[in-house]
Motif scaffolding. Structure first.
Motif, PDB file in Angstrom:
ATOM      1  N   GLU A 144       1.434  -2.825 -11.122  1.00 60.01           N
ATOM      2  CA  GLU A 144       1.777  -2.752  -9.707  1.00 60.01           C
ATOM      3  C   GLU A 144       0.647  -2.048  -8.974  1.00 60.01           C
ATOM      4  N   LEU A 145       0.199  -2.654  -7.887  1.00 58.48           N
ATOM      5  CA  LEU A 145      -0.943  -2.112  -7.141  1.00 58.48           C
ATOM      6  C   LEU A 145      -0.529  -1.708  -5.735  1.00 58.48           C
ATOM      7  N   LEU A 146      -1.076  -0.590  -5.287  1.00 59.38           N
ATOM      8  CA  LEU A 146      -0.902  -0.169  -3.899  1.00 59.38           C
ATOM      9  C   LEU A 146      -2.085  -0.761  -3.131  1.00 59.38           C
ATOM     10  N   LEU A 147      -1.800  -1.549  -2.100  1.00 58.36           N
ATOM     11  CA  LEU A 147      -2.859  -2.326  -1.429  1.00 58.36           C
ATOM     12  C   LEU A 147      -3.428  -1.602  -0.217  1.00 58.36           C
ATOM     13  N   PHE A 148      -4.745  -1.530  -0.185  1.00 52.77           N
ATOM     14  CA  PHE A 148      -5.432  -1.018   1.004  1.00 52.77           C
ATOM     15  C   PHE A 148      -6.490  -2.018   1.449  1.00 52.77           C
ATOM     16  N   CYS A 149      -6.148  -3.288   1.439  1.00 50.17           N
ATOM     17  CA  CYS A 149      -7.149  -4.265   1.893  1.00 50.17           C
ATOM     18  C   CYS A 149      -6.531  -5.476   2.562  1.00 50.17           C
ATOM     19  N   SER A 150      -5.280  -5.374   2.978  1.00 51.80           N
ATOM     20  CA  SER A 150      -4.676  -6.494   3.674  1.00 51.80           C
ATOM     21  C   SER A 150      -4.935  -6.352   5.176  1.00 51.80           C
ATOM     22  N   ASN A 151      -4.819  -7.452   5.913  1.00 52.11           N
ATOM     23  CA  ASN A 151      -4.956  -7.396   7.373  1.00 52.11           C
ATOM     24  C   ASN A 151      -3.590  -7.384   8.062  1.00 52.11           C
ATOM     25  N   ASP A 152      -2.550  -7.155   7.286  1.00 48.72           N
ATOM     26  CA  ASP A 152      -1.181  -7.107   7.826  1.00 48.72           C
ATOM     27  C   ASP A 152      -0.976  -5.707   8.425  1.00 48.72           C
ATOM     28  N   TYR A 153      -1.774  -5.414   9.454  1.00 53.81           N
ATOM     29  CA  TYR A 153      -1.872  -4.038   9.967  1.00 53.81           C
ATOM     30  C   TYR A 153      -0.548  -3.420  10.386  1.00 53.81           C
ATOM     31  N   LEU A 154       0.336  -4.241  10.946  1.00 55.41           N
ATOM     32  CA  LEU A 154       1.584  -3.666  11.456  1.00 55.41           C
ATOM     33  C   LEU A 154       2.721  -3.802  10.454  1.00 55.41           C
TER      34      LEU A 154
END
Ligand SMILES: *Cc1c(COP(=O)(O)O)cnc(C)c1O
Length: 390
Positions: free
Chosen positions: A37-47
């Protein structure tokens, strides 16, 4: 035979090969990759709207009513009442006369630039503009004039040089790989002074910047007389898919007739338009999402600076950490992934040679604790720290 394998091998050796990863979402900021399981810090789903229940419901309700595919292009039989409602709502919200929907931001940029300029004209582009803007310029056949990033003196000097034909200035609103905001008032003033049109691609500002989320132009207080062409994408902060161009009646009417990437393609699924309509309502109303982003950005920048991470001057949810060497950026990204954190490495040609980086992005659904996890993991990767990497 074409020696494609050799080119691939060279890319791999230079650390430039791109890798695909199939991720199954767990929640708004976590995804499963195989068993990890990864915590994501690279999506553009900003809101954090891509997985929102209200969007899901709007999507499924419209799909139940209208089916999945639109079946044809807008001018044939693909145009639906919900597309029209979305165009009207976006125009009203953005305070632009009219809006024209596209199937993606890439297609919008190709189609809009190609419809406005051609041989004998000039397109002025910031060096760090998105690839789709550069491709739009190339497709149009207009002469490409690039200027150094945000360098208004150089732009003005280049505008002075050529006076024949149409001139179109094109800029990202928020630069996608650096996170900084374009000098929009200066761009608008230069455009006016030199009788050029200005197109702003606000893919990363839309929904995120401005009092009600209308984007970088709202934040800069610029209306459609100052910036006639505003392009926004719906696959980022709006959490859905697609794109639009907003502007004065005459411009949009022209684009509706001339933008080939809008005319010769299937209209987006009506359910998508319904979900986007819901997203727009939420975007304008739920200010806590933008506030949460600002709070995460401040937290990250303060501690990252203490840790000696090489930040860029960005006040947006795009917070790159510069590494320099492409292979070192990939190694740093892998080291974070082993700690359960996904941040993608961005390498040339997406960014200039020698400026490979980890592109950290935040979502309103991240918590302060998530950001602490990210910082702790980054602190453990020597290549990311100024002292060590020089
Ligand atoms: C993502 C992006 C696009 C492309 O938008 P899509 O809808 O994903 O095709 C265009 N311009 C910029 C600046 C972007 O970041």
């Amino acid at each position: 035979m074409w020696n494609l394998a050799q080119g691939l091998a060279e890319r791999r050796a230079a650390g430039l090969e791109r890798h695909l990863r199939a991720l199954q979402p767990v929640d708004g900021v976590r995804a499963r990759h195989g068993r990890q399981e990864l915590l994501l810090f690279c999506s553009n789903d900003y809101l954090g709207l891509a997985g929102d229940d209200r969007l899901r419901q709007a999507f499924t309700a419209e799909a139940a009513r209208s089916g999945v595919g639109s079946g044809a292009s807008h001018f044939v039989t693909g145009h639906r009442p919900v597309h029209e409602a979305l165009e009207d709502r976006l125009a009203e919200w953005l305070q632009r006369d009219r809006v024209l929907l596209f199937s993606s931001g890439y297609l919008a940029n190709l189609g809009v630039i190609d419809a406005l300029v051609g041989r004998g004209d000039h397109v002025y582009q910031d060096r760090l503009n998105h690839a789709s803007l550069l491709d739009g310029g190339r497709l149009s056949g207009a002469r490409l004039v690039r200027y150094a990033h945000a360098d208004m003196r150089q732009l003005e000097e280049r505008l002075r040089r050529e006076v024949a034909g149409r001139r179109l200035i094109v800029s990202d609103g928020v630069f996608s790989m650096d996170g900084d905001i374009a000098p929009l008032p200066e761009l608008a003033a230069l455009a006016a002074r030199h009788d050029a049109a200005l197109l702003v691609d606000d893919a990363h500002g839309f929904g995120v910047l401005g009092d009600t989320g209308c984007g970088s132009l709202q934040q800069a207080g610029l209306n459609q007389d100052q910036v006639p062409l505003l392009i926004g994408t719906l696959g980022k902060a709006a959490g859905t898919f697609g794109a639009f161009v907003a502007g004065p009646h005459a411009w949009i009417a022209h684009l509706r007739q001339q933008a080939r990437t809008q005319i010769y393609t299937t209209a987006p699924p009506p359910a998508l338009a319904a979900a986007t309509l819901t997203a727009i309502e939420i975007l304008g109303r739920e200010h806590w999402r933008r506030q949460q982003l600002q709070s995460l950005i401040a937290q990250f920048r303060t501690r990252a600076t203490q840790l000696g991470l090489r930040l860029l001057p960005s006040e947006t949810p795009i917070q790159p950490v510069v590494v320099g060497d492409a292979a070192a950026a990939v190694d740093a990204s892998r080291a974070l992934e082993q700690r359960g954190i996904l941040v993608s490495a961005i390498r040339p040609p997406t960014v200039p040679e020698g400026s490979a980086r980890l592109r950290v992005t935040f979502s309103a659904l991240h918590t302060a604790a998530d950001v602490e996890l990210l910082l702790d993991a980054m602190a453990g990767v020597p290549a990311l720290r100024r002292e060590v990497s020089g």
